[in-house]
Write an enzyme that holds these catalytic residues in place. Structure first.
Site, short mmCIF file in Angstrom:
data_model
loop_
_atom_site.label_atom_id
_atom_site.label_comp_id
_atom_site.label_asym_id
_atom_site.label_seq_id
_atom_site.Cartn_x
_atom_site.Cartn_y
_atom_site.Cartn_z
N GLU A 130 0.72 -1.11 0.04
CA GLU A 130 -0.05 0.04 -0.08
C GLU A 130 1.08 1.23 0.09
O GLU A 130 1.93 1.02 0.02
CB GLU A 130 -0.94 -0.03 1.18
CG GLU A 130 -1.88 -0.89 1.33
CD GLU A 130 -2.94 -1.11 2.41
OE1 GLU A 130 -3.45 -2.15 2.78
OE2 GLU A 130 -2.88 -0.19 3.44
N TRP A 159 1.36 -0.28 -6.44
CA TRP A 159 2.49 -0.89 -7.18
C TRP A 159 1.97 -2.42 -7.79
O TRP A 159 2.75 -3.31 -7.37
CB TRP A 159 3.57 -1.08 -6.25
CG TRP A 159 4.07 0.10 -5.63
CD1 TRP A 159 4.12 0.24 -4.26
CD2 TRP A 159 4.42 1.51 -6.38
NE1 TRP A 159 4.74 1.52 -4.07
CE2 TRP A 159 4.82 2.18 -5.34
CE3 TRP A 159 4.90 1.67 -7.66
CZ2 TRP A 159 5.35 3.62 -5.45
CZ3 TRP A 159 5.12 2.84 -7.92
CH2 TRP A 159 5.43 3.87 -6.71
N ARG A 272 33.07 -4.54 -32.94
CA ARG A 272 33.49 -3.18 -32.51
C ARG A 272 35.05 -2.99 -32.93
O ARG A 272 35.78 -3.91 -32.11
CB ARG A 272 32.98 -2.68 -31.31
CG ARG A 272 33.60 -1.26 -30.71
CD ARG A 272 33.13 -0.04 -31.53
NE ARG A 272 33.47 1.07 -31.18
CZ ARG A 272 33.22 2.56 -31.76
NH1 ARG A 272 32.67 2.33 -33.11
NH2 ARG A 272 33.51 3.43 -31.24
N GLN A 341 28.41 0.13 -20.27
CA GLN A 341 29.72 0.73 -20.50
C GLN A 341 30.81 0.27 -21.61
O GLN A 341 31.25 0.82 -22.40
CB GLN A 341 30.60 0.42 -19.11
CG GLN A 341 31.98 1.11 -19.02
CD GLN A 341 31.79 2.62 -18.77
OE1 GLN A 341 30.97 2.99 -18.37
NE2 GLN A 341 32.98 3.22 -18.95
N GLY A 344 29.88 1.78 -24.71
CA GLY A 344 30.39 3.12 -24.70
C GLY A 344 29.12 4.08 -25.06
O GLY A 344 28.13 3.96 -24.66
N GLY A 345 29.22 5.14 -25.85
CA GLY A 345 28.28 6.05 -26.06
C GLY A 345 26.94 5.25 -26.89
O GLY A 345 25.83 5.74 -26.38
N GLU A 368 8.80 -7.10 -4.70
CA GLU A 368 8.95 -8.52 -3.89
C GLU A 368 9.98 -8.48 -2.90
O GLU A 368 10.47 -9.61 -2.26
CB GLU A 368 9.02 -9.87 -4.63
CG GLU A 368 8.08 -9.77 -5.87
CD GLU A 368 7.48 -11.34 -6.11
OE1 GLU A 368 7.91 -12.07 -5.02
OE2 GLU A 368 7.10 -11.59 -7.17
#
Length: 385
Positions: A130, A159, A272, A341, A344-345, A368
């Site tokens: 609640e 919730w 990459r 991470q 990267g970008g 939970e």
């Protein structure tokens, strides 16, 4: 029982994993980004899971279910979460909502409500928290007053996962306001169409956006007394026993999210190129991947051991359920953060799935029972010996 027999992955479990992974890859994963972006319920996932009896695999055969054991149910949730965390809450919350009935309801209540869930006609949600009673579940204010052969409910729940989509709700309410704290709560089944029952607006969440989260509202909601789950005053005990079992499934969800992030990371670092070679060749990247894999496998083993204990109803399930949920969700948060991470970008954009996985992982540390509460549960179990 020897320490080496805590759980065993058998051929059926592996066949199940292969089958559910194919469904997740082909029918669930393609919609995951859109489901997140539009914050819409994953109907494609529900349809695919119902078609293969994987929407509520834990329900026993006597109610029309497939009777999957706790480990098999965790494998289903894990593999769906690997593709889409929101979709994995279909089998996970069906188990959460129905577990009080499985543990404590009369045969009549089980037959009436487990059967339509097993067939895919209905989903089941769980109403415990609640606005003012999150970790302090015994502090709930929702009331149920007996009136002849009915109970009248007033109050709210917060919730609630899959609220509005589910047909049925296990709801905990105080039936004896002056009774001893924690022993004055009773569990009931509330139906979506009950007069006086309504759901609130969608919560605007950080993650798991495809799984609707809403409040439940009860305004003189009158329900038959024969919808009681267990005995009068046993609701909180049933609720906590339920969580011992279902925290394991949240651990499985966390493992699945983390696996999805690691899979995406492995594919990306091989492709990459930097400084004339793939970044997978750099030792710094390899160390990150090694730590991610190590944490993931430790979490998976803890979840599977806890699932085996859930299936057997072992006395130490409270500790292992809390530990598996806590460790796996912490690991998932670390692994998904590292995945971002590694990208990267690009990891910070919605062009790739790891930012979604990072957002989805966060809730596994909160719902939970927060991981702080899990540590309280574990410490109490240790001190009890």
């Amino acid at each position: 029982m020897s320490d080496f027999d805590l759980f065993r992955i058998n051929e059926d479990h592996e066949a199940l994993r292969e089958a559910i992974r194919e469904i997740a890859d082909e029918q669930i994963a393609p919609h995951a980004a859109e489901v997140d972006e539009d914050a819409r319920f994953p109907h494609e996932a529900l349809k695919a899971l119902v078609a293969t009896d994987m929407h509520a695999p834990h329900i026993a055969e006597e109610y029309g279910g497939v009777g999957a054991d706790a480990l098999a149910t965790c494998i289903v949730i894990e593999e769906v979460a690997r593709a889409c965390a929101s979709s994995s809450l279909i089998p996970a919350v069906n188990k959460l909502g129905t577990m009080p009935l499985i543990l404590a309801a009369s045969d009549e209540v089980k037959q009436k409500y487990l059967t339509p869930v097993a067939s895919g006609e209905a989903m089941f949600s769980y109403g415990l928290s609640e606005a003012g009673a999150g970790s302090d579940t015994a502090g709930m204010k929702c009331r149920a007053v007996q009136d002849g052969d009915h109970f009248v409910l007033n109050g709210q729940k917060s919730w609630i996962t899959n609220a509005g989509e589910s047909e049925y709700y296990t709801v905990m309410a105080v039936t004896d306001p002056d009774g001893p704290r924690g022993r004055n709560v009773t569990a009931f089944v509330v139906e979506k169409d009950d007069e006086g029952f309504s759901v609130g607006a969608l919560e605007k969440k950080l993650g798991i956006k495809g799984s609707p989260t809403r409040e439940l509202h009860f305004d003189n909601c009158r329900i038959p007394a024969d919808r009681m789950v267990g005995d009068l005053g046993e609701g909180l005990k049933i609720a906590l026993r339920t969580l011992d079992h279902t925290r394991v499934t949240i651990g499985a969800q966390a493992v699945g999210i983390a696996q999805g992030a690691l899979d995406a990371s492995l594919a990306y670092v091989k492709e990459r190129q930097q400084f004339g070679k793939s970044i997978a060749e750099f030792q710094g990247i390899q160390f990150m991947l090694a730590d991610m894999g190590m944490k993931l496998e430790a979490a998976r083993q803890m979840v599977y051991v806890a699932a085996a204990k859930s299936e057997r109803g072992d006395a130490d399930l409270s500790f292992f359920g809390a530990a598996a949920k806590c460790y796996a969700s912490d690991a998932a948060m670390e692994i998904t953060t590292d995945a971002v991470q590694l990208f990267g970008g690009y990891g910070y954009t919605k062009d790739f799935p790891v930012e979604r996985m990072m957002r989805d992982a966060k809730i596994t540390q909160i719902y939970e029972g927060t991981n702080q509460v899990q540590r309280i549960v574990m410490a109490r179990q240790l001190l009890k010996g």
